[in-house]
Enzyme design. Structure first.
Site, PDB file in Angstrom:
ATOM      1  CE  LYS A  40      -4.190  51.927 -49.315  1.00 55.25           C
ATOM      2  NZ  LYS A  40      -2.763  52.251 -49.462  1.00 55.25           N
ATOM      3  CG  ASN A  41      -3.766  54.981 -51.962  1.00 52.97           C
ATOM      4  OD1 ASN A  41      -3.344  54.595 -50.865  1.00 52.97           O
ATOM      5  ND2 ASN A  41      -3.776  54.206 -53.039  1.00 52.97           N
ATOM      6  CB  CYS A 135       2.134  46.368 -50.768  1.00 51.90           C
ATOM      7  SG  CYS A 135       0.696  46.301 -49.702  1.00 51.90           S
ATOM      8  NE  ARG A 140       5.507  50.467 -53.779  1.00 48.05           N
ATOM      9  CZ  ARG A 140       4.373  50.463 -53.074  1.00 48.05           C
ATOM     10  NH1 ARG A 140       4.131  49.489 -52.236  1.00 48.05           N
ATOM     11  NH2 ARG A 140       3.485  51.424 -53.218  1.00 48.05           N
ATOM     12  CG  ASP A 324      -3.834  50.396 -56.124  1.00 49.42           C
ATOM     13  OD1 ASP A 324      -2.783  49.773 -56.348  1.00 49.42           O
ATOM     14  OD2 ASP A 324      -3.860  51.557 -55.682  1.00 49.42           O
ATOM     15  NE  ARG A 416      -0.580  48.668 -45.423  1.00 49.19           N
ATOM     16  CZ  ARG A 416       0.142  48.714 -46.527  1.00 49.19           C
ATOM     17  NH1 ARG A 416       0.787  47.665 -46.937  1.00 49.19           N
ATOM     18  NH2 ARG A 416       0.226  49.818 -47.216  1.00 49.19           N
TER      19      ARG A 416
HETATM   20  N1  EPU Z   1       8.219  55.128 -60.006  1.00 50.56           N
HETATM   21  C1  EPU Z   1       9.499  55.420 -60.346  1.00 50.56           C
HETATM   22  N2  EPU Z   1      10.136  56.433 -59.680  1.00 50.56           N
HETATM   23  C2  EPU Z   1       9.533  57.150 -58.697  1.00 50.56           C
HETATM   24  C3  EPU Z   1       8.204  56.850 -58.362  1.00 50.56           C
HETATM   25  C4  EPU Z   1       7.565  55.826 -59.025  1.00 50.56           C
HETATM   26  O1  EPU Z   1      10.089  54.793 -61.229  1.00 50.56           O
HETATM   27  O2  EPU Z   1      10.160  58.055 -58.145  1.00 50.56           O
HETATM   28  C5  EPU Z   1       7.501  54.060 -60.718  1.00 50.56           C
HETATM   29  C6  EPU Z   1       7.103  52.921 -59.786  1.00 50.56           C
HETATM   30  O3  EPU Z   1       8.154  51.992 -59.643  1.00 50.56           O
HETATM   31  C7  EPU Z   1       5.892  52.354 -60.480  1.00 50.56           C
HETATM   32  C8  EPU Z   1       5.252  53.587 -61.130  1.00 50.56           C
HETATM   33  O4  EPU Z   1       6.271  54.575 -61.182  1.00 50.56           O
HETATM   34  O5  EPU Z   1       6.300  51.466 -61.469  1.00 50.56           O
HETATM   35  C9  EPU Z   1       4.051  54.156 -60.400  1.00 50.56           C
HETATM   36  O6  EPU Z   1       4.382  54.429 -59.060  1.00 50.56           O
HETATM   37  P1  EPU Z   1       3.642  55.567 -58.211  1.00 50.56           P
HETATM   38  O7  EPU Z   1       4.675  56.498 -57.722  1.00 50.56           O
HETATM   39  O8  EPU Z   1       2.516  56.109 -59.003  1.00 50.56           O
HETATM   40  O9  EPU Z   1       3.076  54.727 -57.009  1.00 50.56           O
HETATM   41  P2  EPU Z   1       3.060  55.108 -55.474  1.00 50.56           P
HETATM   42  O10 EPU Z   1       2.835  56.575 -55.323  1.00 50.56           O
HETATM   43  O11 EPU Z   1       4.219  54.529 -54.781  1.00 50.56           O
HETATM   44  C10 EPU Z   1       0.498  54.898 -55.183  1.00 50.56           C
HETATM   45  C11 EPU Z   1      -0.445  54.102 -54.335  1.00 50.56           C
HETATM   46  C12 EPU Z   1      -0.429  52.651 -54.762  1.00 50.56           C
HETATM   47  C13 EPU Z   1      -0.803  52.556 -56.241  1.00 50.56           C
HETATM   48  C14 EPU Z   1       0.105  53.451 -57.075  1.00 50.56           C
HETATM   49  C15 EPU Z   1      -0.302  53.511 -58.544  1.00 50.56           C
HETATM   50  C16 EPU Z   1      -0.330  55.280 -52.246  1.00 50.56           C
HETATM   51  C17 EPU Z   1       0.109  55.300 -50.842  1.00 50.56           C
HETATM   52  N3  EPU Z   1      -0.003  54.209 -52.951  1.00 50.56           N
HETATM   53  O12 EPU Z   1       1.780  54.333 -54.986  1.00 50.56           O
HETATM   54  O13 EPU Z   1      -1.470  52.053 -54.002  1.00 50.56           O
HETATM   55  O14 EPU Z   1      -0.649  51.218 -56.673  1.00 50.56           O
HETATM   56  O15 EPU Z   1       0.080  54.791 -56.565  1.00 50.56           O
HETATM   57  O16 EPU Z   1      -1.598  53.975 -58.664  1.00 50.56           O
HETATM   58  O17 EPU Z   1      -0.989  56.188 -52.719  1.00 50.56           O
HETATM   59  C18 EPU Z   1      -2.564  50.352 -52.831  1.00 50.56           C
HETATM   60  O18 EPU Z   1      -3.361  51.206 -52.421  1.00 50.56           O
HETATM   61  O19 EPU Z   1      -2.751  49.121 -52.711  1.00 50.56           O
HETATM   62  C19 EPU Z   1      -1.350  50.795 -53.503  1.00 50.56           C
HETATM   63  C20 EPU Z   1      -0.287  50.032 -53.636  1.00 50.56           C
END
Ligand code: EPU
Length: 447
Positions: A40-41, A135, A140, A324, A416
């Site tokens: 998915k990701n 989610c 975020r 995850d 999803r």
């Molecule tokens: N963060 C910041 N600033 C930013 C971006 C992130 O402070 O600009 C913080 C977030 O608040 C969090 C940490 O950094 O505490 C990690 O966030 P990350 O950006 O890595 O997460 P994401 O890209 O929003 C993706 C996956 C999530 C998964 C996370 C961590 C997708 C669409 N989503 O989210 O997947 O939990 O990486 O591996 O790729 C899921 O599949 O269920 C899911 C939530």
């Protein structure tokens, strides 16, 4: 209005959500084989990345899940031509996208829609996209994404309605250090940088398998990205990106969820179409818990015959234990006799589902980012509501272990990210059905 799609207007009479539920009769061992779908990701980043291409991209091993349907629909609404070749293959032509604006109504519900920012910015030096939803497990932010864009010469503004606008005269390569390891920021900066003037270096980059997959996809179109999968990624901007054929990696978390399900219910299941190296942190914890995992080239066999042992788990960016998988492993630990500590170090608020698991008799205390699980070896069936995608998956894992009938509502979350979860579980002997919710009726008329 969305171009190229049939228009279906729904008049909703009443305020009831269209929600089926899962009915699971647990206590049956799982036996057989499951084929894991594409990640998915990776898919939700690679599909919008096609915007950067000057040709048609054929994407294989795309999972058939609602997040993919949504991101594809967003691109169609923006002018892309998307053809489904078979269940897991899409031909995507984004040359019809001429405006760097994403449709607010579709984008707002999806976290991964932030990849439209990087892809549109990389293509048009401009993007306008609603602030991403998805989610809810705490803050975020996207400050690191914006920091990267700004280092490349883009200015941004966020309107009161939550629309993020980014714009540059032209994008120039930059040296960017990420203050937090962020999957989304790493991928988004890569998307913006592939066609920028000069070289971009991302330091403290995320290393998840889907980061490497996005880089491999972009390179197959002609990009010049090195170092994906390490802390430092170097992107030399190129003038054009051509069409390509690319098969995305198997889903690490879907595989991990079936590993947890087999461990919870007991049994012997072969997971096909996996990359065992991507599962190493999960495999290591399974073995610590007394579960047998046998690795082959592109499959793993999971056998649980002995009682599960307690252990401690801390989530971390890759190659650490994935956040995850935190809910699924936590419910598994309720089935171990003894004390386990689970620490969530990625998200602020990812234990909301614990209240639902307590309905099953689990003794879990949450203090900030730590859950103390006092396992007594059994869970009792209960009605539950999925609070997010992985929480919902964890509830299925728990229900498969509980002798008797459990109900899980709000299953849209689960769909999803898990392709045909009912069919795949039924094929390995689980008693799970999707049925209409009797107490939540939708009365709607299509015109
Ligand atoms: N963060 C910041 N600033 C930013 C971006 C992130 O402070 O600009 C913080 C977030 O608040 C969090 C940490 O950094 O505490 C990690 O966030 P990350 O950006 O890595 O997460 P994401 O890209 O929003 C993706 C996956 C999530 C998964 C996370 C961590 C997708 C669409 N989503 O989210 O997947 O939990 O990486 O591996 O790729 C899921 O599949 O269920 C899911 C939530």
């Amino acid at each position: 209005m969305c171009r190229g799609l049939p228009v279906l207007k729904l008049i909703i009479i009443g305020v009831f959500p269209d929600m089926d539920k899962f009915v699971i009769k647990g206590g049956k061992k799982l036996l057989g084989e499951v084929t894991i779908s594409g990640a998915k990701n990776a898919a939700v980043a690679i599909i919008p990345a096609v915007i950067l291409s000057d040709g048609v991209c054929r994407l294989e091993n795309i999972p058939n899940i609602s997040d993919v349907t949504l991101i594809a629909k967003i691109l169609q609404c923006m002018g892309a031509d998307i053809k489904r070749i078979n269940k897991s293959t899409l031909d995507i032509d984004c040359r019809g996208i001429v405006k760097p604006v994403a449709p607010y109504d579709l984008v707002k519900d999806m976290r991964a829609s932030y990849y439209l920012l990087g892809a549109l910015l990389g293509k048009f030096s401009e993007a306008s996209v609603a602030f991403p939803g998805g989610c809810d497990f705490g803050k975020r932010p996207i400050d690191q994404h914006l920091k990267g864009f700004s280092a490349m010469g883009a200015v941004h503004s966020i309107t009161e309605g939550g629309i993020v606008n980014v714009k540059a005269d032209y994008l120039k390569g930059a040296h960017i250090y990420l203050d937090v390891v962020s999957v989304g920021a790493t991928m988004n900066i890569m998307l913006a940088a592939v066609k920028a003037h000069g070289t971009t270096i991302i330091e403290n980059a995320a290393k998840e398998p889907h980061i490497v997959d996005l880089a491999n996809f972009l390179n197959s179109m002609g990009a010049n990205i090195k170092g994906a999968g390490t802390d430092t990624i170097k992107i030399n901007g190129v003038k054009e990106l051509k069409g390509t054929t690319y098969s995305i990696i198997p889903d690490q978390i879907e595989a991990g969820t079936y590993m947890a399900a087999t461990a919870a219910a007991g049994g012997n299941v072969l997971l096909k179409n996996v990359t065992p190296e991507h599962l190493e942190s999960i495999t290591a914890k399974m073995r610590e818990m007394n579960v047998t995992v046998i690795e082959y080239d592109d499959s793993v066999r999971v056998i649980r015959e002995k009682p599960i042992l307690p252990c401690n788990v801390t989530t971390m960016p890759h190659p650490g234990f994935p956040t995850d998988m935190q809910p699924q492993i936590s419910v598994l630990l309720t089935l171990a006799k003894g004390l386990s500590i689970v620490t969530e170090s990625v998200w602020d608020n990812r234990f909301r589902y614990i209240n639902e698991i307590r309905r099953m008799g689990a003794d879990i205390t949450v203090n900030d980012k730590t859950a103390t699980i006092n396992g007594n070896g059994v869970l009792i069936p209960a009605p539950m509501r999925a609070t997010d995608l992985r929480a919902g998956a964890a509830m299925i894992v728990a229900a498969l272990a509980a002798n008797g009938t459990s109900f899980i509502e709000d299953i849209d979350y689960i769909q999803r990210g898990y392709e045909d979860i009912v069919g795949k579980l039924q094929a390995i002997g689980a008693d799970i059905e999707r049925v209409p919710s009797s107490d939540n009726e939708t009365i709607s008329v299509a015109i």
